[in-house]
Design a protein around this motif. Structure first.
Motif, PDB file in Angstrom:
ATOM      1  N   ALA A  42       3.051  53.538 -13.780  1.00 16.01           N
ATOM      2  CA  ALA A  42       2.475  53.525 -12.428  1.00 16.01           C
ATOM      3  C   ALA A  42       2.850  54.802 -11.693  1.00 16.01           C
ATOM      4  N   ALA A  45       0.832  57.606 -12.984  1.00 15.04           N
ATOM      5  CA  ALA A  45      -0.587  57.504 -12.602  1.00 15.04           C
ATOM      6  C   ALA A  45      -0.779  57.648 -11.094  1.00 15.04           C
ATOM      7  N   VAL A  47       0.079  55.397  -8.854  1.00 16.79           N
ATOM      8  CA  VAL A  47      -0.324  54.107  -8.279  1.00 16.79           C
ATOM      9  C   VAL A  47       0.770  53.618  -7.330  1.00 16.79           C
ATOM     10  N   ALA A  54      -4.660  47.929  -5.739  1.00 17.57           N
ATOM     11  CA  ALA A  54      -4.654  49.163  -6.543  1.00 17.57           C
ATOM     12  C   ALA A  54      -4.007  48.889  -7.901  1.00 17.57           C
ATOM     13  N   VAL A  55      -2.928  48.105  -7.911  1.00 12.36           N
ATOM     14  CA  VAL A  55      -2.233  47.785  -9.167  1.00 12.36           C
ATOM     15  C   VAL A  55      -3.173  46.969 -10.065  1.00 12.36           C
ATOM     16  N   TRP A  58      -5.786  49.025 -11.714  1.00 15.71           N
ATOM     17  CA  TRP A  58      -5.250  49.980 -12.691  1.00 15.71           C
ATOM     18  C   TRP A  58      -4.795  49.295 -13.992  1.00 15.71           C
ATOM     19  N   LEU A  62      -4.029  49.965 -18.746  1.00 13.29           N
ATOM     20  CA  LEU A  62      -2.629  50.296 -19.060  1.00 13.29           C
ATOM     21  C   LEU A  62      -2.303  49.911 -20.506  1.00 13.29           C
TER      22      LEU A  62
END
Ligand code: C5P
Length: 219
Positions: A42, A45, A47, A54-55, A58, A62
């Protein structure tokens, strides 16, 4: 057979789970490393760990995996071993924030359960005995007084950061434990059928002997 070792940060879970797994000839899975790997990914990236939307957006892309290697599971992000990058309090804090989110826990659940399919396993974390492996045959909850845990963490982290103080480590692990224990998703707590071991006055060898003794009784 599955042996679970849960407990707060700095209680000695990693040292003891390695020794228990070696002595019993079981494989070992450190699930904290999986959450730390998510934290690392994270951060790389960009994040925001506190932004749930947002998490969640994403997470599908992953690529985190755990590959068996020499009796333990090596944690990979995009195929690379993350071990050299995740053992800092900063990564612990990222892991702790992200691990409070249901989508992150769900993403790692199958990966953890798959590790037990290959054979006997010792796994360490926060929710091994309560959520991931509720039917495990041997469950332990390893804890110690906060000052003892902070002193242990300090000894581990000081070589990499000579400016670190006991007060700072104590503050960091206390806030992490508070977040891990009070979250709604898989909070840190002993399973009803876990043996609770307070390691404040015990050496890792003594804790290991207690655990191995109990597992052998149960087998
Ligand atoms: O054990 P370790 O300090 O490496 O774990 C880092 C963080 O990952 C913990 O503070 C906790 O928030 C999270 N974690 C978790 N569930 C697990 C293992 C770790 O939520 N099974």
């Amino acid at each position: 057979m599955i042996v679970t070792i849960d407990g707060p940060s700095g209680a000695g879970k990693t040292t003891v789970s390695k020794a228990v797994a070696d002595e019993l000839g079981f494989a070992r899975l450190d699930t904290g490393a999986l959450y730390r790997a998510v934290g690392l990914a994270a951060r790389l990236a960009g994040v925001d760990a506190d932004d749930q939307a947002a998490v969640a957006a994403w997470l599908p892309g992953l690529a985190i995996d755990a590959r068996p290697q020499g009796g333990a599971f090596v944690v990979l992000h995009d195929g690379r071993d993350v071990e050299p990058l995740i053992r800092t309090e900063e990564m612990g804090a990222w892991a702790s924030k992200l691990s409070a989110q249901a989508a992150v826990r769900q993403k790692l659940l199958e990966l953890q359960r798959r590790a037990a399919l290959a054979g006997d396993l010792v796994c360490e974390g926060r929710d091994m005995g309560t959520v991931v492996f509720p039917a495990a045959q041997a469950k332990f909850f390893l804890t110690a007084r906060p000052e003892v845990r902070a002193a242990r963490r300090l000894a581990e982290l000081r070589p990499g950061d000579p400016t670190l103080t006991l007060e700072r480590v104590l503050a960091e692990i206390t806030s992490r434990d508070q977040r891990d224990s009070s979250r709604s998703q898989s909070p840190l707590k002993p399973a009803a059928d876990a043996v609770i071991i307070d390691a404040s006055e015990l050496s890792p060898a003594q804790v290991t002997a207690q655990m191995v003794g109990r597992v052998r009784q149960l087998r």
